[in-house]
Design a protein around this motif. Structure first.
Motif, PDB file in Angstrom:
ATOM      1  N   ARG A  93     -10.495 -53.257 -16.123  1.00 31.34           N
ATOM      2  CA  ARG A  93     -11.678 -53.071 -15.283  1.00 31.34           C
ATOM      3  C   ARG A  93     -11.533 -53.808 -13.956  1.00 31.34           C
ATOM      4  NH1 ARG A  93     -16.793 -51.302 -16.959  1.00 31.34           N
ATOM      5  NH2 ARG A  93     -18.532 -51.859 -15.581  1.00 31.34           N
ATOM      6  N   GLY A  94     -11.921 -53.147 -12.879  1.00 29.35           N
ATOM      7  CA  GLY A  94     -11.924 -53.780 -11.574  1.00 29.35           C
ATOM      8  C   GLY A  94     -13.277 -54.390 -11.272  1.00 29.35           C
ATOM      9  N   PHE A  95     -13.287 -55.439 -10.472  1.00 26.13           N
ATOM     10  CA  PHE A  95     -14.520 -56.126 -10.104  1.00 26.13           C
ATOM     11  C   PHE A  95     -14.582 -56.325  -8.594  1.00 26.13           C
ATOM     12  CE2 PHE A  95     -14.085 -57.054 -14.530  1.00 26.13           C
ATOM     13  CZ  PHE A  95     -15.368 -57.224 -15.018  1.00 26.13           C
ATOM     14  N   CYS A  96     -15.780 -56.157  -8.049  1.00 25.43           N
ATOM     15  CA  CYS A  96     -16.068 -56.467  -6.642  1.00 25.43           C
ATOM     16  C   CYS A  96     -15.248 -55.632  -5.658  1.00 25.43           C
ATOM     17  CB  CYS A  96     -15.854 -57.963  -6.368  1.00 25.43           C
ATOM     18  SG  CYS A  96     -16.809 -59.058  -7.443  1.00 25.43           S
ATOM     19  N   ASP A  97     -14.694 -54.516  -6.115  1.00 33.57           N
ATOM     20  CA  ASP A  97     -13.912 -53.623  -5.247  1.00 33.57           C
ATOM     21  C   ASP A  97     -12.792 -54.354  -4.515  1.00 33.57           C
ATOM     22  OD1 ASP A  97     -15.507 -51.349  -5.851  1.00 33.57           O
ATOM     23  OD2 ASP A  97     -17.013 -52.027  -4.418  1.00 33.57           O
ATOM     24  N   MET A  98     -12.197 -55.330  -5.195  1.00 35.79           N
ATOM     25  CA  MET A  98     -11.156 -56.144  -4.564  1.00 35.79           C
ATOM     26  C   MET A  98      -9.735 -55.674  -4.894  1.00 35.79           C
ATOM     27  SD  MET A  98     -12.642 -58.599  -2.788  1.00 35.79           S
ATOM     28  CE  MET A  98     -11.577 -60.037  -2.700  1.00 35.79           C
ATOM     29  N   GLY A  99      -9.598 -54.886  -5.953  1.00 38.31           N
ATOM     30  CA  GLY A  99      -8.276 -54.445  -6.359  1.00 38.31           C
ATOM     31  C   GLY A  99      -7.457 -55.504  -7.063  1.00 38.31           C
ATOM     32  N   ASP A 100      -8.092 -56.602  -7.477  1.00 36.78           N
ATOM     33  CA  ASP A 100      -7.381 -57.683  -8.162  1.00 36.78           C
ATOM     34  C   ASP A 100      -7.193 -57.382  -9.644  1.00 36.78           C
ATOM     35  OD1 ASP A 100      -7.392 -59.076  -5.798  1.00 36.78           O
ATOM     36  OD2 ASP A 100      -9.087 -60.364  -6.329  1.00 36.78           O
ATOM     37  N   SER A 101      -6.111 -57.898 -10.201  1.00 36.63           N
ATOM     38  CA  SER A 101      -5.822 -57.743 -11.637  1.00 36.63           C
ATOM     39  C   SER A 101      -6.386 -58.949 -12.378  1.00 36.63           C
ATOM     40  CB  SER A 101      -4.313 -57.623 -11.849  1.00 36.63           C
ATOM     41  OG  SER A 101      -3.814 -56.486 -11.187  1.00 36.63           O
ATOM     42  N   ARG A 102      -7.619 -58.802 -12.852  1.00 38.12           N
ATOM     43  CA  ARG A 102      -8.303 -59.951 -13.450  1.00 38.12           C
ATOM     44  C   ARG A 102      -8.898 -59.670 -14.823  1.00 38.12           C
ATOM     45  NH1 ARG A 102      -9.193 -64.246 -10.178  1.00 38.12           N
ATOM     46  NH2 ARG A 102      -8.855 -64.032  -7.935  1.00 38.12           N
ATOM     47  N   HIS A 103      -8.696 -58.479 -15.360  1.00 37.62           N
ATOM     48  CA  HIS A 103      -9.310 -58.151 -16.650  1.00 37.62           C
ATOM     49  C   HIS A 103      -8.426 -57.185 -17.427  1.00 37.62           C
ATOM     50  CE1 HIS A 103     -11.789 -55.400 -19.199  1.00 37.62           C
ATOM     51  NE2 HIS A 103     -12.212 -56.554 -19.663  1.00 37.62           N
ATOM     52  N   LEU A 104      -8.445 -57.383 -18.729  1.00 38.99           N
ATOM     53  CA  LEU A 104      -7.753 -56.482 -19.652  1.00 38.99           C
ATOM     54  C   LEU A 104      -8.489 -56.535 -20.981  1.00 38.99           C
ATOM     55  CD1 LEU A 104      -5.160 -54.762 -20.298  1.00 38.99           C
ATOM     56  CD2 LEU A 104      -4.072 -56.899 -20.958  1.00 38.99           C
ATOM     57  N   ALA A 105      -8.824 -55.371 -21.521  1.00 40.19           N
ATOM     58  CA  ALA A 105      -9.482 -55.312 -22.827  1.00 40.19           C
ATOM     59  C   ALA A 105      -8.700 -54.393 -23.747  1.00 40.19           C
ATOM     60  CB  ALA A 105     -10.923 -54.826 -22.695  1.00 40.19           C
ATOM     61  N   ALA A 106      -8.731 -54.695 -25.039  1.00 40.56           N
ATOM     62  CA  ALA A 106      -8.061 -53.851 -26.032  1.00 40.56           C
ATOM     63  C   ALA A 106      -8.710 -54.080 -27.385  1.00 40.56           C
ATOM     64  CB  ALA A 106      -6.571 -54.171 -26.103  1.00 40.56           C
ATOM     65  N   ASP A 107      -8.606 -53.080 -28.255  1.00 42.13           N
ATOM     66  CA  ASP A 107      -9.057 -53.214 -29.643  1.00 42.13           C
ATOM     67  C   ASP A 107      -7.903 -53.704 -30.502  1.00 42.13           C
ATOM     68  OD1 ASP A 107     -11.537 -52.257 -28.955  1.00 42.13           O
ATOM     69  OD2 ASP A 107     -11.207 -50.242 -29.753  1.00 42.13           O
ATOM     70  N   ILE A 108      -8.226 -54.598 -31.420  1.00 41.92           N
ATOM     71  CA  ILE A 108      -7.249 -55.085 -32.396  1.00 41.92           C
ATOM     72  C   ILE A 108      -7.907 -55.045 -33.769  1.00 41.92           C
ATOM     73  CG2 ILE A 108      -7.920 -57.495 -31.974  1.00 41.92           C
ATOM     74  CD1 ILE A 108      -4.970 -58.221 -32.512  1.00 41.92           C
ATOM     75  N   ALA A 109      -7.144 -54.681 -34.785  1.00 42.22           N
ATOM     76  CA  ALA A 109      -7.713 -54.562 -36.128  1.00 42.22           C
ATOM     77  C   ALA A 109      -8.012 -55.938 -36.710  1.00 42.22           C
ATOM     78  CB  ALA A 109      -6.757 -53.808 -37.033  1.00 42.22           C
ATOM     79  N   PHE A 110      -9.235 -56.083 -37.238  1.00 37.84           N
ATOM     80  CA  PHE A 110      -9.627 -57.302 -37.939  1.00 37.84           C
ATOM     81  C   PHE A 110     -10.636 -56.927 -39.003  1.00 37.84           C
ATOM     82  CE2 PHE A 110     -12.696 -60.878 -38.336  1.00 37.84           C
ATOM     83  CZ  PHE A 110     -11.843 -61.770 -38.977  1.00 37.84           C
ATOM     84  N   ASN A 111     -10.328 -57.297 -40.235  1.00 36.45           N
ATOM     85  CA  ASN A 111     -11.220 -57.033 -41.364  1.00 36.45           C
ATOM     86  C   ASN A 111     -11.502 -55.535 -41.522  1.00 36.45           C
ATOM     87  OD1 ASN A 111     -12.834 -57.796 -43.570  1.00 36.45           O
ATOM     88  ND2 ASN A 111     -14.676 -57.941 -42.288  1.00 36.45           N
ATOM     89  N   GLY A 112     -10.476 -54.717 -41.228  1.00 35.68           N
ATOM     90  CA  GLY A 112     -10.585 -53.283 -41.427  1.00 35.68           C
ATOM     91  C   GLY A 112     -11.309 -52.520 -40.329  1.00 35.68           C
ATOM     92  N   SER A 113     -11.706 -53.224 -39.254  1.00 36.22           N
ATOM     93  CA  SER A 113     -12.429 -52.584 -38.148  1.00 36.22           C
ATOM     94  C   SER A 113     -11.860 -53.057 -36.817  1.00 36.22           C
ATOM     95  CB  SER A 113     -13.916 -52.933 -38.218  1.00 36.22           C
ATOM     96  OG  SER A 113     -14.482 -52.505 -39.439  1.00 36.22           O
ATOM     97  N   PRO A 114     -12.126 -52.313 -35.735  1.00 43.29           N
ATOM     98  CA  PRO A 114     -11.640 -52.759 -34.432  1.00 43.29           C
ATOM     99  C   PRO A 114     -12.438 -53.936 -33.897  1.00 43.29           C
ATOM    100  CG  PRO A 114     -12.804 -50.664 -34.225  1.00 43.29           C
ATOM    101  CD  PRO A 114     -12.738 -50.977 -35.679  1.00 43.29           C
ATOM    102  N   LEU A 115     -11.743 -54.905 -33.376  1.00 47.90           N
ATOM    103  CA  LEU A 115     -12.338 -56.046 -32.683  1.00 47.90           C
ATOM    104  C   LEU A 115     -12.003 -55.871 -31.204  1.00 47.90           C
ATOM    105  CD1 LEU A 115     -12.040 -59.808 -33.678  1.00 47.90           C
ATOM    106  CD2 LEU A 115     -11.553 -59.052 -31.357  1.00 47.90           C
ATOM    107  N   ARG A 116     -13.012 -55.900 -30.347  1.00 48.72           N
ATOM    108  CA  ARG A 116     -12.787 -55.742 -28.915  1.00 48.72           C
ATOM    109  C   ARG A 116     -12.431 -57.095 -28.308  1.00 48.72           C
ATOM    110  NH1 ARG A 116     -10.869 -51.736 -26.066  1.00 48.72           N
ATOM    111  NH2 ARG A 116     -11.752 -51.468 -23.970  1.00 48.72           N
TER     112      ARG A 116
END
Length: 269
Positions: free
Chosen positions: A84-107
């Motif tokens: 996700r981008g923030f403040c229209d700056m074009g900076d690389s400051r965020h990354l999100a992903a799902d990972i399996a935990f307890n049989g369900s996705p954890l964000r």
């Protein structure tokens, strides 16, 4: 059968420069997932092979040359990746992903919030204004359906919000990272999203808690003028599953260290 997940977050201050201590950390601590900030590395130059050799086959990155950058490396598969981008700056400051935990996705959100420059006044310091606007966008997004699920937010959030998150509350009240305005905005983001401050769940507010020590100190450990700039937030859905957090202070003293120490969090189900 118990599912145990160990997450770590670390502002590494150049992943290529610090790769020897990253490898040391992965060998000694062996977290399931490591979230890095300030990788300072364009995607094409990221040291994929070194991480794979260490057993971390699942790698997602959001990098740029010389500045910022975040990376998430994992022993478990990563899915539904978002940058996700923030403040229209074009900076690389965020990354999100799902990972399996307890049989369900954890964000899992990995953040590197802007430092904000030296002067806590947006009129004369645009970097400070950028930081405030960044938190405003985080607040507007990270609530409701985004936080009603199992989610963890980690990273260098560049605010030490509480009195004992800094070496001297009085001395740092007008210093960027601990000004009342920043601390208020920080808490507003956290409480609006109903996030739990996992580190303070296990360390009382009256106890000093740091993750960063300046390079400027001749003897950083003896001076111990630290700040807690790195954080682990947990959504309400994971309230009963967070079992502990700790700061690996020793890593600040390793050879050619980052000025940040890793923070480790353990989850069980």
């Amino acid at each position: 059968m118990t599912d145990r997940l160990t997450l770590a977050t670390w502002n590494i201050n150049s992943v290529r420069l610090r790769m020897p201590i990253v490898e040391k950390f992965l060998e000694e601590i062996a977290p399931d997932v490591l979230c890095l900030q300030e990788t300072k590395c364009p995607d094409a130059n990221f040291p994929f092979n070194a991480f794979r050799k260490a057993g971390y086959e699942h790698i997602e990155i959001n990098g740029q040359k010389g500045y910022h950058g975040v990376a998430t490396v994992s022993r478990r598969p990563l899915a539904n990746v978002e940058k996700r981008g923030f403040c229209d700056m074009g900076d690389s400051r965020h990354l999100a992903a799902d990972i399996a935990f307890n049989g369900s996705p954890l964000r899992l959100h990995n953040f590197y919030v802007p430092a904000g420059g030296d002067e806590p006044d947006r009129e004369i310091n645009p970097k400070f204004g950028h930081k405030l606007d960044f938190f405003a966008e985080m607040k507007n997004w990270l609530q409701g359906t985004e936080t009603d699920k199992a989610a963890v937010l980690v990273g260098d959030l560049n605010v030490a919000p509480y009195e004992h998150d800094v070496w001297s509350h009085k001395a740092l009240l007008k210093v960027v990272s601990h000004t009342p305005l920043e601390c208020e905005l920080f808490e507003d983001v956290r409480t609006t999203g109903k996030w739990i401050d996992a580190m303070r769940r296990f360390t009382p507010l009256d106890d000093k808690l740091y993750t960063w020590w300046s390079y400027r100190a001749k003897d950083w450990s003896a001076a111990d003028k630290g700040r807690r700039l790195d954080h682990v937030w947990v959504s309400q859905a994971l309230d009963g599953h967070i079992k502990g957090t700790r700061v690996l202070r020793d890593a600040r003293g390793w050879e050619k260290p980052s000025d940040h120490a890793p923070v480790i969090a353990v989850f069980e189900a």
